[in-house]
Design a protein around this motif. Sequence first.
Motif, short mmCIF file in Angstrom:
data_model
loop_
_atom_site.label_atom_id
_atom_site.label_comp_id
_atom_site.label_asym_id
_atom_site.label_seq_id
_atom_site.Cartn_x
_atom_site.Cartn_y
_atom_site.Cartn_z
N SER A 1 -21.79 11.65 10.71
CA SER A 1 -20.46 12.23 10.46
C SER A 1 -19.84 12.76 11.74
CB SER A 1 -20.57 13.33 9.41
OG SER A 1 -21.38 14.41 9.86
N HIS A 2 -20.67 13.37 12.57
CA HIS A 2 -20.13 13.95 13.81
C HIS A 2 -19.83 12.88 14.85
CE1 HIS A 2 -20.29 18.34 13.21
NE2 HIS A 2 -21.13 18.00 12.24
N LEU A 3 -20.58 11.80 14.86
CA LEU A 3 -20.25 10.71 15.78
C LEU A 3 -18.93 10.06 15.39
CD1 LEU A 3 -23.76 9.02 16.19
CD2 LEU A 3 -22.58 10.50 17.84
N ASN A 4 -18.69 9.91 14.11
CA ASN A 4 -17.42 9.36 13.65
C ASN A 4 -16.26 10.24 14.11
OD1 ASN A 4 -17.11 6.88 12.42
ND2 ASN A 4 -17.91 7.56 10.45
N LEU A 5 -16.43 11.54 13.93
CA LEU A 5 -15.36 12.46 14.35
C LEU A 5 -15.16 12.39 15.86
CD1 LEU A 5 -13.33 14.69 13.76
CD2 LEU A 5 -15.20 16.36 13.90
N GLU B 1 -26.64 27.80 8.73
CA GLU B 1 -25.53 28.45 8.02
C GLU B 1 -24.18 27.88 8.44
OE1 GLU B 1 -26.06 30.60 5.54
OE2 GLU B 1 -28.18 30.13 5.91
N ASP B 2 -24.11 27.34 9.63
CA ASP B 2 -22.86 26.74 10.12
C ASP B 2 -23.20 25.52 10.97
OD1 ASP B 2 -20.20 26.33 10.56
OD2 ASP B 2 -19.88 28.09 11.83
N ILE B 3 -23.90 24.58 10.35
CA ILE B 3 -24.46 23.46 11.09
C ILE B 3 -23.39 22.55 11.68
CG2 ILE B 3 -24.69 21.87 9.14
CD1 ILE B 3 -27.31 22.45 11.92
N ASP B 4 -22.25 22.41 10.99
CA ASP B 4 -21.21 21.52 11.50
C ASP B 4 -20.58 22.07 12.78
OD1 ASP B 4 -21.11 19.26 9.69
OD2 ASP B 4 -20.55 20.71 8.16
N ALA B 5 -20.34 23.37 12.82
CA ALA B 5 -19.78 23.95 14.04
C ALA B 5 -20.78 23.83 15.18
CB ALA B 5 -19.42 25.42 13.80
N ASP B 6 -22.06 24.09 14.88
CA ASP B 6 -23.11 24.00 15.89
C ASP B 6 -23.21 22.57 16.44
OD1 ASP B 6 -25.20 24.68 17.50
OD2 ASP B 6 -26.61 25.14 15.90
N MET B 7 -23.22 21.60 15.54
CA MET B 7 -23.36 20.21 15.98
C MET B 7 -22.13 19.73 16.73
SD MET B 7 -25.11 17.48 16.31
CE MET B 7 -26.53 17.48 15.22
N HIS B 8 -20.95 20.07 16.25
CA HIS B 8 -19.73 19.60 16.92
C HIS B 8 -19.62 20.18 18.33
CE1 HIS B 8 -15.80 17.84 17.25
NE2 HIS B 8 -15.28 19.01 17.60
N ARG B 9 -19.90 21.47 18.46
CA ARG B 9 -19.89 22.06 19.81
C ARG B 9 -20.87 21.32 20.72
NH1 ARG B 9 -20.05 27.00 16.91
NH2 ARG B 9 -22.29 27.14 17.29
N SER B 10 -22.03 21.00 20.19
CA SER B 10 -23.07 20.36 20.99
C SER B 10 -22.69 18.94 21.37
CB SER B 10 -24.39 20.38 20.21
OG SER B 10 -24.76 21.71 19.90
#
Length: 819
Positions: A93-97, A268-277
């Motif tokens: 999902s994050h690669l697509n974004l 608890e906020d995995i999407d924010a953590d992954m997107h920042r990374s």
Amino acid sequence: MPGEVIDRPNPQALPSHIPDDVLKLAVQLDKSKLDETDYDGLKQFRRAANYIAAAMIFLGDNVLLERDLTSDDIKPRLLGHWGTCPGLILVYSHLNLLARKYDIDIIFVVGPGHGAPAILASLWLEGSMGRFYPQYSRDRKGLHNLITGFSTPHGLPSHINAETPGSIHEGGELGYALSVAFGAVMDKPDLIVACVIGDGEAETGPTATAWHAAKYIDPAESGAVIPILHVNGFKISERTVSGCMDDKELISLYTGYGYQCRIVDDLEDIDADMHRSMEWALSEIRHIQKAARSGKPIMKPRWPMIVMRTPKGWGAPKKVHGEFMEGSFRAHQVPLMAAKTDKEELKELQKWLESYKATELFTKEGGINDTIASIIPLDDKRKLGQQPITYDAHEELKVPDWHQYEVKKGSLASCMQTIGELLDQVLVDNPHSMRIFSPDELVSNKLDAVFRHTGRNFQWDEFSNARGGRVIEMLSEHNMQGFLQGYTLTGRTGLFPSYESFLGIVHTMMIQYSKFNKMSRESTFRKDISSINYLETSTWTRQEHNGFSHQNPSFIGAVLNLKPSAARVYLPPDANTFLSTIAHCLRSKNYVNLMVGSKQPAPVFLSGEEAESHCRAGASVWKFASVDDGLDPDVVLVGIGAEITFEVIVAAAILRKMAPSLRVRVVNVTDLLILELEGSHPHALTNADFDALFTADRPIHFNYHGYAKELQGLLWGRPNLQRISIESYDEEGSTTTPFDMALRNRVSRYHVAEAAIKGGAIRNEKVRLEQHKLLSTIREEITKTQEYIMKTSKDPDGTFDVPDFESGETVKREAGYAD
């Protein structure tokens, strides 16, 4: 075997004794929040993909839960691996974004290949499944077909393979994802490959050495890999090594490999953590590339990598039958294996699937909602499943006319030195689409002519850094194979030269690649690719100085076992035939080519024109060494392999003097697969052609480079096999002399002559009359020669002189030096 007993789910690693200061080496990022639209899109994409992935494992009907589940809705066989799926979907999902936001090309290489439900679900959501498979259209019918057909004979398999859009890696055998990813980015400066390595795969030897692959990436000319170590803590029934390492241990390890390590673990906020990374990783890559492309490369750049800690089987039921499920090894494969027969498990499955609230995610027609669509790239070519480089990127190789490198008939020439001249020009003519991947043996294998116009591409070595070298040398056959696969599957051409004895190290990697290639050829959307090319030299016949460990031709058999549509094995007898062969192989498509040859100076038996004709036919009668041009022979002597054929030639010369009435036909086979039964291989001779070449009824003696059983298997089914005898490598060897190797394995000129006399005596009365005397003479010569070698530690003078059949004399030749 019973699983490990744990007292809590998702157990954390025990603390290590490494100083806390090491934690400063980890990348720290501000905890900025995601844009609300992106956050909603990512979360809903993950919910939808997780729902589809779980449903694929279990459901044979009622795929959108429009009524309560019954036993009849559950598939008769539950196949698949849930444990890795939630983590893979998170990354996808994050690669697509990232691709949509920055308009970049990304390939996703997935090490945990049995996580196919995650990838197929994501591909369906982005529309890539429907693009290549109309039956999986992005609607109710397509979703039904995808879910109900998964892991069934009429559907897609349980692991990622060539049928999976966007894949360039066979997801069965673990260990190779990372090296394949690095091979793919070579000479593709704008390409990003995200590679997930499961913490089980991280325990393999090939993966351990593949972490060094970044040291062979020149950021001026190549793209970049984002390695993502997925630590979910468990394998099939126990914890993983990485799962038992705390952050300090992981940071120390991967910092030592040369990476900047970012740990993603904020559940608890995995999407924010992954997107920042992800954005940080992309920024670091761009920084390294910009420096290199502006002429100021960073020496030893610290490439980014991510360590992603998520629970095993995240989202599965917490407990089943009183046992931990989520966050334990029980979630590795099918969490509710008895769902079809156990009412409690069926109820848990319904509760689990309902937790994703699928009705909020799909339209009435079964399509995706606008929120999910908002993170998917608008341009189809940017979608992970539709990257053209993964299925339609072949670049035709420019191969010069090999005749300009041919050597004079009757001279002496090393096959490897001769083709080195051609390869040098191939690299010059194809500066961005041809590479040589070698386990540190090019010079030893006498291919160093390639270094006239290029060099090695080892970026951490100050003497080869930032010089654009086209040769990758690393003492890891696994890495070389992985690089070669990634490079080839993304449209380019590579060559893997190696000592013969050590190509077997990548036997199973080659098999996995061949399975991928087979399914690619059977797909409707994957286009042609270059053949994968192995160059096998430093063969057992001339590894007398390195000893028994270096004497192993078994890779031939590995290639012979492949499908006839893929397998190609060549043993060119001299320099000109090798030139013809390698030029053909480099131009060819879709094959696994194995070329076996000598590196020592050897006789050039054929002119360029004769070599071309010989290679085109795959075999021919060598009239110059035959009696009366090979007409009406008493016996047929066949050489397969350079040094082995030389022994046949010398035997023919000996027989002319020893048994002048014996009529001998000498045949050389350069394309091994012409011998296979008519119709079983595209190159196989018809029975009529076989009889024309080898006669229909005369004794045939094969002197063969590989193992006899390989030849027996190829010849099986041919008529009149009782007339055939075979000598070959017989697992006899040591540190000794070159000719002693031939003697020990019964492929020497004396053993060939012995077989010729026995075979010829069946028809030839004169030979039969003298048979006992002739054989006694030969056996005495064998004994005398062996005694001489044992006493002097060298071969008798003149052993390697080349016979001249016209004059009856010999042309002096030395054995060549050992290296």
